[in-house]
Scaffold this motif. Structure first.
Motif, PDB file in Angstrom:
ATOM      1  N   ILE A  46       0.878  -1.172   0.000  1.00  0.00           N
ATOM      2  CA  ILE A  46       0.000   0.000   0.000  1.00  0.00           C
ATOM      3  C   ILE A  46       0.911   1.216   0.000  1.00  0.00           C
ATOM      4  O   ILE A  46       1.736   1.374   0.895  1.00  0.00           O
ATOM      5  N   ILE A  47       0.767   2.058  -1.020  1.00  0.00           N
ATOM      6  CA  ILE A  47       1.649   3.216  -1.164  1.00  0.00           C
ATOM      7  C   ILE A  47       0.796   4.479  -1.198  1.00  0.00           C
ATOM      8  O   ILE A  47      -0.108   4.606  -2.027  1.00  0.00           O
ATOM      9  N   THR A  48       1.103   5.407  -0.320  1.00  0.00           N
ATOM     10  CA  THR A  48       0.368   6.667  -0.272  1.00  0.00           C
ATOM     11  C   THR A  48       1.187   7.765  -0.934  1.00  0.00           C
ATOM     12  O   THR A  48       2.401   7.653  -1.082  1.00  0.00           O
ATOM     13  N   GLY A  49       0.511   8.807  -1.358  1.00  0.00           N
ATOM     14  CA  GLY A  49       1.195   9.962  -1.936  1.00  0.00           C
ATOM     15  C   GLY A  49       1.764   9.705  -3.314  1.00  0.00           C
ATOM     16  O   GLY A  49       2.870  10.123  -3.632  1.00  0.00           O
ATOM     17  N   VAL A  50       0.992   9.015  -4.166  1.00  0.00           N
ATOM     18  CA  VAL A  50       1.486   8.658  -5.497  1.00  0.00           C
ATOM     19  C   VAL A  50       0.960   9.570  -6.598  1.00  0.00           C
ATOM     20  O   VAL A  50       1.159   9.301  -7.774  1.00  0.00           O
ATOM     21  N   GLY A  51       0.323  10.672  -6.246  1.00  0.00           N
ATOM     22  CA  GLY A  51      -0.360  11.511  -7.229  1.00  0.00           C
ATOM     23  C   GLY A  51       0.530  12.385  -8.086  1.00  0.00           C
ATOM     24  O   GLY A  51       0.140  12.779  -9.178  1.00  0.00           O
ATOM     25  N   SER A  52       1.729  12.695  -7.647  1.00  0.00           N
ATOM     26  CA  SER A  52       2.609  13.570  -8.422  1.00  0.00           C
ATOM     27  C   SER A  52       3.242  12.788  -9.576  1.00  0.00           C
ATOM     28  O   SER A  52       3.576  11.627  -9.440  1.00  0.00           O
ATOM     29  N   LEU A  53       3.408  13.462 -10.702  1.00  0.00           N
ATOM     30  CA  LEU A  53       4.038  12.809 -11.854  1.00  0.00           C
ATOM     31  C   LEU A  53       5.538  12.601 -11.682  1.00  0.00           C
ATOM     32  O   LEU A  53       6.133  11.792 -12.370  1.00  0.00           O
ATOM     33  N   GLY A  79      -6.648  12.338  -7.269  1.00  0.00           N
ATOM     34  CA  GLY A  79      -6.689  11.148  -8.110  1.00  0.00           C
ATOM     35  C   GLY A  79      -6.439  11.388  -9.581  1.00  0.00           C
ATOM     36  O   GLY A  79      -6.518  10.460 -10.386  1.00  0.00           O
ATOM     37  N   THR A  80      -6.080  12.598  -9.971  1.00  0.00           N
ATOM     38  CA  THR A  80      -5.915  12.957 -11.380  1.00  0.00           C
ATOM     39  C   THR A  80      -4.919  12.066 -12.102  1.00  0.00           C
ATOM     40  O   THR A  80      -5.171  11.619 -13.219  1.00  0.00           O
ATOM     41  N   ASN A  81      -3.770  11.801 -11.496  1.00  0.00           N
ATOM     42  CA  ASN A  81      -2.706  11.063 -12.177  1.00  0.00           C
ATOM     43  C   ASN A  81      -2.680   9.569 -11.855  1.00  0.00           C
ATOM     44  O   ASN A  81      -1.806   8.857 -12.346  1.00  0.00           O
ATOM     45  N   LEU A  82      -3.617   9.090 -11.054  1.00  0.00           N
ATOM     46  CA  LEU A  82      -3.614   7.671 -10.699  1.00  0.00           C
ATOM     47  C   LEU A  82      -3.837   6.750 -11.901  1.00  0.00           C
ATOM     48  O   LEU A  82      -3.149   5.734 -12.022  1.00  0.00           O
ATOM     49  N   PRO A  83      -4.756   7.077 -12.831  1.00  0.00           N
ATOM     50  CA  PRO A  83      -4.896   6.215 -14.005  1.00  0.00           C
ATOM     51  C   PRO A  83      -3.604   6.151 -14.835  1.00  0.00           C
ATOM     52  O   PRO A  83      -3.239   5.088 -15.342  1.00  0.00           O
ATOM     53  N   ASN A  84      -2.901   7.279 -14.942  1.00  0.00           N
ATOM     54  CA  ASN A  84      -1.646   7.323 -15.681  1.00  0.00           C
ATOM     55  C   ASN A  84      -0.622   6.377 -15.057  1.00  0.00           C
ATOM     56  O   ASN A  84       0.055   5.615 -15.753  1.00  0.00           O
ATOM     57  N   LEU A  85      -0.495   6.408 -13.743  1.00  0.00           N
ATOM     58  CA  LEU A  85       0.467   5.544 -13.055  1.00  0.00           C
ATOM     59  C   LEU A  85       0.056   4.088 -13.170  1.00  0.00           C
ATOM     60  O   LEU A  85       0.892   3.216 -13.433  1.00  0.00           O
ATOM     61  N   LYS A  86      -1.212   3.803 -13.021  1.00  0.00           N
ATOM     62  CA  LYS A  86      -1.710   2.421 -13.155  1.00  0.00           C
ATOM     63  C   LYS A  86      -1.377   1.883 -14.540  1.00  0.00           C
ATOM     64  O   LYS A  86      -0.871   0.768 -14.677  1.00  0.00           O
TER      65      LYS A  86
END
Length: 135
Positions: A46-53, A79-86
């Motif tokens: 579980i990783i928090t703080g993953v929103g920054s590019l 949550g804006t960048n979460l789909p990109n990271l996924k």
């Protein structure tokens, strides 16, 4: 900005330049060029703080996938960048299950109020592993 020590010597605080940041990012990216590791083989993370590019959370998620994690659960207030990271993780590491959760302030408030987020994350993890909680 400088500080004066008791003995009268001045200490200069380091200024981090954009170029230094780019060099550090390049160094971090080289970690992903080596063969995949197995330090996290079979682990659920579980990783928090993953929103920054370009942030530490995103780098951590990519590194954990590279190190063989079985599943990653990605959380952030934005949550804006979460789909990109996924998508980036799924493209490079298709064997890693990626779950993502946008944490609104209301969710955090509820977590503080009754710890429901912990229970939800535990339930998601157990569901992924095909385990169940004993009644």
């Amino acid at each position: 900005m400088s500080q004066t020590k008791k003995d009268g010597l001045k200490l200069e605080s380091p200024k981090i330049t954009y170029e230094q940041t780019l060099r550090r990012l390049e160094k971090i990216q080289k970690h992903l060029e080596r063969p995949r590791g197995d330090r996290l083989k079979g682990k659920v993370c579980i990783i928090t703080g993953v929103g920054s590019l370009k942030g530490i959370g995103r780098s951590t998620a990519l590194l954990f996938a590279h190190e063989g994690a079985k599943a990653l659960y990605l959380l952030d207030f934005d949550g804006t960048n979460l789909p990109n990271l996924k998508n980036a993780i799924n493209k490079t590491y298709p064997d890693v299950h990626v779950g993502r959760m946008f944490l609104s302030h209301a969710v955090v408030y509820n977590f503080m109020k009754r710890s429901s987020l912990y229970k939800e994350m535990l339930q998601m993890t157990l569901q992924f592993l095909n385990w169940s909680l004993m009644p």
